[in-house]
Design a protein around this motif. Structure first.
Motif, PDB file in Angstrom:
ATOM      1  N   SER A 199       1.537   6.216  -6.776  1.00 21.85           N
ATOM      2  CA  SER A 199       0.431   7.293  -7.023  1.00 21.85           C
ATOM      3  C   SER A 199       1.065   8.817  -7.122  1.00 21.85           C
ATOM      4  O   SER A 199       0.924   9.660  -7.958  1.00 21.85           O
ATOM      5  N   ASP A 200       1.692   8.910  -5.925  1.00 20.03           N
ATOM      6  CA  ASP A 200       2.308  10.315  -5.769  1.00 20.03           C
ATOM      7  C   ASP A 200       3.293  10.880  -6.809  1.00 20.03           C
ATOM      8  O   ASP A 200       3.336  11.998  -7.394  1.00 20.03           O
ATOM      9  N   LYS A 239       0.804  -1.367   0.049  1.00 16.20           N
ATOM     10  CA  LYS A 239      -0.160   0.043  -0.223  1.00 16.20           C
ATOM     11  C   LYS A 239       0.953   1.335   0.108  1.00 16.20           C
ATOM     12  O   LYS A 239       0.544   2.022  -0.764  1.00 16.20           O
ATOM     13  N   SER A 283       0.878   4.001  -2.732  1.00 18.80           N
ATOM     14  CA  SER A 283       0.599   5.493  -2.519  1.00 18.80           C
ATOM     15  C   SER A 283       1.836   6.387  -3.142  1.00 18.80           C
ATOM     16  O   SER A 283       1.787   7.268  -3.830  1.00 18.80           O
ATOM     17  N   LYS A 284       3.120   5.680  -3.132  1.00 21.46           N
ATOM     18  CA  LYS A 284       4.385   6.556  -3.544  1.00 21.46           C
ATOM     19  C   LYS A 284       4.303   6.531  -5.154  1.00 21.46           C
ATOM     20  O   LYS A 284       4.699   7.583  -5.334  1.00 21.46           O
TER      21      LYS A 284
END
Length: 454
Positions: free
Chosen positions: A451-452, A444, A448-449
């Motif tokens: 996607s950032d 996860k 998230s990284k």
């Protein structure tokens, strides 16, 4: 009065009972023996009845005067005194029917008599004692029921908690179902083997019990045989004593018979002497006849001679009759002698037969005793054999018990191993779940990284 189903108590006992159980306070202190005997006081009797009604039905003394009266009655104050007595009478009449008194009247309230009041009070005492016993039993049963209900509620709560724990313990995760099924199969096989061994052990114990029962029966038979042998010994001793005593009896009987024979011989000799005397007398009579004939010839008195002849003839007839009587006596004595001889012969024959029977009985008893002793020896031998067999069976049962114990130990060791495996598997599953959760969290974070960065 004569058909009462309850005891009539004394005045002292009634007074003490009503003081302690019915009356309270000053009423109990004021009541005495003089209030009930020799002439009962109506006020005391009425107060006792009121207190009994209050004790039984909680109908207080003040309720008797609270009888509702209609408005149309003239001078209702005149009815106030009679209303309380009538109310008490009606209530007591209904109550005494429960006490098996059906003939209560107003005279028992207004002008009571001693014996009548004692009967009524003893009937009420009987009912109150019965009521007290029943109340105590009801209270005991009620307390037992309350305790049982509380225990039932506690047990129900414990059962619910245990059912929840059982559900938690019985629910096997899908990953461990295969191993659980395999362990269950192994346990079922072990249980089947243990059941077979238990069955074999039960069969052996049943056989041992049967052998013990047979041994007990044989011991009982041995005891019976011993008792019979003792009885036979007692009979033998009795017979020996009879055998020892019988010759003395025979000697005494023989002496008696000899004395009787001697007496008979003496009587015979006496009769012979009497006959000789009678013959001598006859000869003397004949000589007298000759002398008389000579005198008749000398005197030539035919009449005197005839009279003398007549007298001589009469004497001769008397002598003949006496002789006949003596001959009859001799015949009777001879018959008695023959009868006695026959009785002696019969007695001797009987004694010989009895002695032969006794000898036969002795021989039979000795044979029976020998047979019984032989049976006892056989039973002892069989008993020893059965004891050896029982010892062998006991050794086999001990071996079986040792095998069962070893199997139980093996089962307990295997169950402990299975529990250890189960615990290790659960620990490994927990570690895997933790690792999976950590890996998911890392994924996860990476997502998230990513996607950032995009």
């Amino acid at each position: 009065m004569a058909d009462n189903t309850f005891p009539v108590y004394d005045v002292d006992f009634i007074v003490n009972y009503y003081r302690n159980e019915v009356l309270t306070g000053q009423e109990a202190r004021k009541v005495s023996k003089g209030d009930l005997s020799p002439v009962p006081k109506p006020e005391v009797v009425q107060t006792i009845y009121m207190r009994v009604l209050y004790l039984v039905s909680r109908f207080g003394p003040e309720c008797h005067s609270m009888v509702p009266l209609s408005e149309d009655i003239q001078n209702p104050t005149y009815h106030e005194g009679a209303a309380a007595i009538l109310s008490l009478f009606n209530r007591m009449k209904q109550f005494l029917q429960m006490c098996l008194m059906y003939d209560f009247s107003l005279n028992d309230l207004l002008a009571p008599k001693k014996q009548r009041t004692l009967v009524i009070l003893s009937a009420i005492m009987n009912f109150l004692k019965f009521r007290k016993e029943r109340l105590e039993r009801m209270l005991e049963t009620r307390a037992v029921l309350r305790a049982a209900k509380e225990k039932q509620e506690l047990f129900n709560k414990g059962i619910r908690d245990l059912e929840k724990k059982i559900q938690l313990l019985t629910t096997i995760p899908p990953e461990q179902q295969a191993e659980a099924e395999r362990l269950a199969a192994d346990l079922s096989e072990l249980q089947a083997n243990i059941r077979q061994e238990y069955k074999e052990g039960n069969a052996i114990s049943e056989s041992v019990a049967e052998l013990k029962a047979k041994m007990a029966e044989k011991q009982q038979r041995l005891a019976q045989v011993k008792v019979e042998v003792g009885e036979l010994k007692e009979e033998i001793t009795k017979i020996k004593s009879q055998i020892v005593e019988s010759p003395e009896e025979l000697k005494s009987q023989m002496e008696k018979m000899r004395e009787t024979v001697k007496n008979i011989k003496k009587s015979i000799t006496d009769t012979d002497e009497c006959v000789m005397e009678m013959q001598n007398r006859v000869e003397s009579v004949k000589h007298a006849e000759a002398q008389f004939q000579q005198l008749i010839v000398l005197l030539q008195d035919l009449e005197r001679g005839l009279n003398a002849n007549k007298q001589l003839q009469d004497e001769y007839q008397m002598l003949v009759s006496q002789n006949e009587k003596m001959e009859k006596e001799m015949k009777n004595l001879c018959i008695e002698e023959t009868q006695l001889k026959e009785a002696l012969d019969i007695r001797r024959d009987k004694e010989c037969k009895q002695s032969i029977r006794r000898q036969k009985r002795r021989e039979m008893k000795e044979q029976h005793v020998q047979g019984v002793l032989g049976q006892c020896d056989q039973i002892h031998q069989k008993r020893e054999e059965m004891a050896d067999k029982i010892q062998q069976i006991n050794g086999e049962t001990q071996q079986m018990k040792a095998n069962i114990k070893s199997l139980r130990e093996v089962c307990s060791i295997e169950t402990e191993k299975a529990q250890v495996l189960y615990d290790t598997l659960m620990a490994s599953i927990d570690e895997l779940n933790k690792k999976i959760e950590v890996h998911l969290e890392d994924l996860k974070l990476n997502l998230s990284k990513y996607s950032d960065s995009i």
